[in-house]
Design an enzyme around this catalytic site. Sequence first.
Site, short mmCIF file in Angstrom:
data_model
loop_
_atom_site.label_atom_id
_atom_site.label_comp_id
_atom_site.label_asym_id
_atom_site.label_seq_id
_atom_site.Cartn_x
_atom_site.Cartn_y
_atom_site.Cartn_z
N ASP A 1 0.81 -1.21 0.00
CA ASP A 1 0.00 0.00 0.00
C ASP A 1 0.85 1.27 0.00
O ASP A 1 1.51 1.57 1.00
CB ASP A 1 -0.89 -0.04 1.26
CG ASP A 1 -1.78 1.17 1.39
OD1 ASP A 1 -2.06 1.83 0.37
OD2 ASP A 1 -2.21 1.46 2.53
N ASP B 1 -2.20 5.92 -5.02
CA ASP B 1 -2.38 4.97 -3.93
C ASP B 1 -2.73 3.57 -4.43
O ASP B 1 -3.86 3.32 -4.85
CB ASP B 1 -3.49 5.51 -3.00
CG ASP B 1 -3.70 4.63 -1.79
OD1 ASP B 1 -2.91 3.68 -1.57
OD2 ASP B 1 -4.66 4.89 -1.04
#
Length: 369
Positions: A75, A257
């Site tokens: 992430d 992201d």
Amino acid sequence: MALLGFVQIPLTKVKSVRESLREKGLLKNFLKEHPYKMIQNQKIACHPLRNYLDMAYVGNITIGTPPQQFSVVFDTGSADLWVPSVYCKSKACVTHRSFNPSHSSTFRLPGKNFELKYGSGKISGFLGYDTVWIGSLRTMNQVFGLSQLETGEAFEHGVFDGLLGLGFPSLALKGTTPIFDNLKKQGQISEPVFAFYLSTKEEGSAVIFGGVDRSFYKGELKWVPLTKPNYWQIALDRITWRGQIFGCPRGCQAIVDTGTTYLLGPHAEVDKIHSLMNAVPLQEEYLVHCNARDTYPDIIFTINNVDYPVPAHAYIRKDANDILCYSTFEAMADTLTKSQTWILGDVFLKVYFTVFDRGQNRIGLARAA
Ligand SMILES: *[C@@H]1O[C@H](CO)[C@@H](O)[C@H](O)[C@H]1NC(C)=O
């Protein structure tokens, strides 16, 4: 992280190694057998990821001695590593693998608690240090969170046990060093760079550490400076549909992201694209005619004066039963909306191979191969 949550013409038509391998169905084995390659004297490690239902990209890591294996989301929207612990009784923990510190000879306990809040849930527990392996890459004395309490449906239903954050140290829990910084410090990689290739297929995705492998993209990388080295945050010029600017009209910020599934933006701008798309609300999502995937125009994200088109089959999602189609634009929580920020999630990153350059605080984008 939120889980629901240019075009360059190649100069030659020579097939990349990757294309030929994919044709022969060998890519998976190639990644397995050559996880650690020397390319132009760089130490580059290619780590396979699995596309889970176009919701998340997960990969395996191990923690401890002997190794305990976990599936984690890599992430770029957060900076901490955590997995469930055997002391956690939350539903999300009992349905996932959990770390048992007493089974690891290399575990150390600093005796500090932690709490992390994400767009889709909350985690709390205590910190530990241990050896963490990402494929062939080893970090020793890596701090990580052992959860004792996990709330949020994303954690309960997710195919992943925990998260591995690749954001900046300023985003990490106070006084802790993120895993990527330790990989660099401990000499496991030569360049402070990592990159994501996110495939639309279940197999074939990868996170690449220590450099860039040309076989994953077409054309040349275009570099974009970060506006703030905290999130992987860049300036976005505008977002356009059929020549009409519907998003980011005066320029805005965008966070890149990998831990976000969709394209998130301010309410009013997401409403606007939905009305342009003739999308109708259904529960929490927006329904679009499935033939729109073949007929709707590209949506163009302009970044640093370069146009990055995203085709309709990328921004309109087909459900698992292949019957209904949905928009992948989603309005962001009000707190973030005030800052007029967009989040470019996996929907964008599947179209564009992305390099995250910690050495020069920049992002590189090129059409994915
Ligand atoms: C993770 O490991 C399991 C075996 O424990 C394997 O089946 C799976 O394919 C691995 N996932 C990836 C993305 O390599």
